[in-house]
Design an enzyme around this catalytic site. Structure first.
Site, mmCIF file in Angstrom:
data_model
loop_
_atom_site.group_PDB
_atom_site.id
_atom_site.type_symbol
_atom_site.label_atom_id
_atom_site.label_comp_id
_atom_site.label_asym_id
_atom_site.label_seq_id
_atom_site.Cartn_x
_atom_site.Cartn_y
_atom_site.Cartn_z
ATOM 1 N N TYR A 59 0.354 20.603 -25.846
ATOM 2 C CA TYR A 59 -0.826 20.451 -24.996
ATOM 3 C C TYR A 59 -1.540 21.795 -24.896
ATOM 4 O O TYR A 59 -1.177 22.655 -24.101
ATOM 5 C CB TYR A 59 -0.441 19.953 -23.600
ATOM 6 C CG TYR A 59 0.160 18.578 -23.552
ATOM 7 C CD1 TYR A 59 0.094 17.707 -24.637
ATOM 8 C CD2 TYR A 59 0.821 18.122 -22.404
ATOM 9 C CE1 TYR A 59 0.663 16.445 -24.583
ATOM 10 C CE2 TYR A 59 1.369 16.855 -22.346
ATOM 11 C CZ TYR A 59 1.299 16.026 -23.439
ATOM 12 O OH TYR A 59 1.856 14.770 -23.375
ATOM 13 N N PHE A 203 -0.731 7.254 -20.447
ATOM 14 C CA PHE A 203 -1.996 6.531 -20.309
ATOM 15 C C PHE A 203 -1.810 5.362 -19.339
ATOM 16 O O PHE A 203 -2.133 4.214 -19.627
ATOM 17 C CB PHE A 203 -2.485 6.030 -21.670
ATOM 18 C CG PHE A 203 -3.969 5.759 -21.746
ATOM 19 C CD1 PHE A 203 -4.878 6.603 -21.143
ATOM 20 C CD2 PHE A 203 -4.450 4.665 -22.430
ATOM 21 C CE1 PHE A 203 -6.233 6.360 -21.216
ATOM 22 C CE2 PHE A 203 -5.807 4.405 -22.504
ATOM 23 C CZ PHE A 203 -6.708 5.270 -21.897
ATOM 24 N N PRO A 204 -1.271 5.638 -18.138
ATOM 25 C CA PRO A 204 -0.835 4.558 -17.251
ATOM 26 C C PRO A 204 -1.945 3.850 -16.479
ATOM 27 O O PRO A 204 -1.744 2.719 -16.019
ATOM 28 C CB PRO A 204 0.093 5.277 -16.266
ATOM 29 C CG PRO A 204 -0.466 6.663 -16.192
ATOM 30 C CD PRO A 204 -0.954 6.968 -17.586
ATOM 31 N N GLY A 208 -9.267 -1.326 -18.249
ATOM 32 C CA GLY A 208 -10.317 -1.941 -19.051
ATOM 33 C C GLY A 208 -11.134 -2.992 -18.334
ATOM 34 O O GLY A 208 -11.592 -2.805 -17.212
#
Length: 278
Positions: A59, A203-204, A208
């Site tokens: 990262y 990516f919890p 959408g």
């Protein structure tokens, strides 16, 4: 709902952690535009009761680990998890590298950057298909035996890979992509739940179309006075007792919003609607 989870032989952690990937520059490359705010976000997360911080050597690369040390060292009462196994060649570019000498080097570098003698949770970021998997698992076992790593985890793996790794080293966590609209790892989550292995969904918060006006997330959020992100996190926490979401943000407002999700209890009807939505 159990509010804590014990990672291996370490201390129990609150089941809502913090992921540091979004604290870096665009494409997860380079430093953030405002390092002081990034440090403030990390410190605020800890003040709000977050005691599991997930990072990785890739990262930035190195940026997120450096920020963690500046913000929170010596990590009293905190569990710091990091990962190795992905090379960075530029913004948005990620390449698996599981050569044993590379994984060992990256562990040593993470120890130095984080300012610790032992990493609480060291995770293989990806299994490198070009290197025998058992060699990659073997270096994790060796690092643990040497006392440089307290616990071992895997990332983006299937059940067969976890079971294979377990023959070499005790795997106590799995980190796969998982959220309301992406449940491809349901079988892995079931396995982890049955075996008491922590599951860290990355990516919890993604929800959408479910969060669009008239959708189930939006409807539930409006009814209980929460945000769509909070509903998505509350659903994850309800899904399994081994679930350890690690939402990340570079915003002080959002870190407070995410932390508040731990206190949201969804009723059975809401959970049923969300379970059926995707």
């Amino acid at each position: 709902m159990t509010s804590t989870f014990r990672i291996g032989d370490g201390p129990a952690v609150n089941r809502l952690g913090f992921g540091t990937m979004q604290l870096t520059g665009p494409g997860v490359w380079g430093p953030p535009a405002d390092p002081d705010t990034a440090i403030a976000v990390l410190r605020r997360a800890a003040e709000l009761g977050t005691d599991l911080f997930d990072t990785a050597d890739s990262y930035g690369p190195e940026v997120a680990e450096d920020l963690l040390r500046r913000a929170l060292h010596p990590y009293e009462g905190l569990t710091v998890a990091t990962k190795a196994g992905l090379l960075r060649t530029g913004p948005g570019e990620w390449h698996p590298c599981g050569r044993p000498e590379y994984l060992r080097q990256q562990c040593e570098m993470s120890l130095r950057r984080l300012g610790v003698e032992r990493i609480d949770l060291f995770q293989l970021h990806r299994i490198d298909p070009q290197v025998p998997a058992d060699e990659q698992f073997g270096v994790l076992a060796a690092l643990q035996a040497e006392g440089k790593v307290a616990a071992v985890g895997l990332s983006e793996v299937g059940v067969e890979e976890i079971e294979r790794a377990n023959r070499v080293v005790d795997v106590v966590t799995v980190q796969n992509r998982y959220n309301l609209v992406d449940r491809a790892s349901d079988d892995v989550l079931r396995w982890c739940t049955e075996h008491g292995v922590g599951f860290l969904p990355w990516f919890p918060i993604a929800s959408g179309r479910l969060a669009e006006p008239g959708g189930p997330v939006a409807e539930i959020a409006e009814r209980i006075g929460a945000t769509a992100s909070q509903v998505a996190l509350a659903w994850l926490l309800r899904r399994s007792s081994v679930m350890l979401p690690i939402p990340g943000t570079s915003s002080l407002a959002h870190v407070e919003e995410n932390a508040a999700a731990a206190g949201i209890e969804l009723d059975a009807d809401s959970v049923e609607k969300l379970d059926a939505a995707a």
